[in-house]
Scaffold this motif. Structure first.
Motif, PDB file in Angstrom:
ATOM      1  N   ALA A   1      34.014  58.993   2.199  1.00 24.59           N
ATOM      2  CA  ALA A   1      33.137  58.549   1.050  1.00 24.59           C
ATOM      3  C   ALA A   1      33.481  58.949  -0.233  1.00 24.59           C
ATOM      4  CB  ALA A   1      31.688  58.881   1.794  1.00 24.59           C
TER       5      ALA A   1
ATOM      6  N   ALA B   1      26.910  59.783  -0.433  1.00 28.08           N
ATOM      7  CA  ALA B   1      27.228  58.448   0.095  1.00 28.08           C
ATOM      8  C   ALA B   1      27.725  58.523   1.392  1.00 28.08           C
ATOM      9  CB  ALA B   1      28.307  58.060  -0.683  1.00 28.08           C
TER      10      ALA B   1
ATOM     11  N   GLN C   1      22.525  54.983   7.801  1.00 28.17           N
ATOM     12  CA  GLN C   1      22.496  53.464   8.475  1.00 28.17           C
ATOM     13  C   GLN C   1      23.434  53.588   9.840  1.00 28.17           C
ATOM     14  OE1 GLN C   1      25.093  50.681   6.369  1.00 28.17           O
ATOM     15  NE2 GLN C   1      23.651  50.946   4.598  1.00 28.17           N
TER      16      GLN C   1
ATOM     17  N   GLN D   1      25.592  56.537   4.523  1.00 29.25           N
ATOM     18  CA  GLN D   1      26.197  55.617   5.251  1.00 29.25           C
ATOM     19  C   GLN D   1      25.853  56.242   6.939  1.00 29.25           C
ATOM     20  OE1 GLN D   1      30.195  54.981   4.880  1.00 29.25           O
ATOM     21  NE2 GLN D   1      30.405  54.241   7.029  1.00 29.25           N
TER      22      GLN D   1
END
Lengths: 214, 121
Positions: free
Chosen positions: B51, B56, B63, B60
């Motif tokens: 990343a 970031a 998610q 992720q």
């Protein structure tokens, strides 16, 4: 088998990579295991192209039935609320159980009588239905609980609960009623040679519904 | 791009019964460890990801956990994230340079994949 050979309806198998399901009226997700059921039952199957197309199919109001592992896939995909967890006693349960049909105004159950007690086979290790208190209340308020485990006389009791499911839930539908998920296997109770035919009415209900629309 | 090592812990939500944990607890009690209680069995998942930065990578991971690794209906998750330091363009893992301690200590955050020591900013 049931829809093709007993009801003589055009039926096709869906490959997991199929994404064009527009020709179908009813999609049935059968039991078994999917993608090894790694991580959680149905967790990975949820992302297959066929499932994405099934979600679109359901969102159009068309019929989707998930049986056993199919029910687990439907909860993982978010088409049905809640989750299915390890059975209360940790054992794989293979048995015939009594179920009370609590809702008969659905395409799935219109051929049953309200409160009717039927017998269907179950065969699962992760069939303990769980949802948080708010979700359970919504399920009750919206009458989304379709089948409950019960005694032969129709009494809902803990002793008649084979897996620890909350509220003795064996099958639920979505708010619209077009998506049904259930742990018991109606397809295994459709011919007298199988010892029981209580599941056949479910498929006949759907057929009657489709004929009424057509 | 940076490379990160993530250690993800997926646990059952407190409101969810854990029959497997209960069974293990009674097993321990039979062995004489009757002072052990509240056993909860979860999952531990390791992964590496690349990343642009730590924010970031965390976004992720959130998610990935929300969508697949954990089922928010029944499970919670948390994760630890460590940057795997690579030396210049040679992509050499700092593991091989652990003896260069002064350099390593000067870096804000690094980890060694071989001896599993790490320093976080």
């Amino acid at each position: 088998m049931v829809v093709r050979d007993l009801l003589n309806q055009p039926t096709r198998m869906i490959w997991h990579e199929d994404s064009d399901l527009d020709d179908l009226d009813v999609i049935i997700l059968p039991g078994g295991f999917s993608y090894g059921d790694y991580l959680r039952c149905g967790a990975i199957a949820r992302f297959s192209p066929a499932l994405q197309a099934t979600i679109a199919h359901a969102q159009q109001g068309k019929l989707v039935l998930g049986i056993c592992n199919g029910f687990q896939v439907l909860t993982e995909s978010g088409l049905l609320p809640g989750a299915l967890m390890r059975n209360r006693d940790l054992h794989f349960v293979c048995d015939r159980v009594s179920l009370r049909v609590d809702r008969t105004d659905l395409p799935w159950t219109q051929n049953y009588q309200s409160g009717q007690v039927i017998t269907l086979p179950i065969a699962h290790g992760e069939g303990c239905y769980y949802a948080d208190a708010d979700t359970l209340k919504q399920l009750e308020d919206n009458r989304q609980i379709v089948f409950r485990y019960c005694t032969q006389s129709g009494e809902i009791s803990e002793s008649a609960n084979p897996n620890g499911s909350l509220q003795n839930i064996a099958g639920i539908c979505n708010a619209q009623g077009n998506v049904l998920g259930m742990m018991p296997h109606p397809e295994r109770a459709t011919d007298s040679t199988l010892g029981c035919t209580d599941g056949l009415q479910l498929f006949e209900s759907v057929l009657a519904q489709m004929l009424a629309i057509a | 791009m940076n490379t990160y090592q993530a250690q993800i812990y997926v646990t059952l939500r407190p409101s969810v019964l854990d029959p497997a944990g209960t069974a293990v607890q009674s097993g321990l009690a039979h062995m004489g460890y009757d002072n052990v209680e509240q056993i909860r069995i979860g999952k531990y998942i390791e992964l590496k990801l690349t990343a642009t930065d730590e924010a970031a990578a965390k976004a992720q991971l959130d998610q990935v956990c929300d969508r697949l690794l954990a089922n928010p209906v029944i499970e919670n998750y948390r994760f630890d994230l460590t940057e795997i330091f690579r030396y210049g363009r040679s992509s050499m893992n700092l593991a091989s340079l652990c003896f260069l301690a002064p350099t390593a200590i000067a870096m804000p955050q690094w980890s060694c994949a071989i001896c599993s020591i790490s320093r976080r900013a």
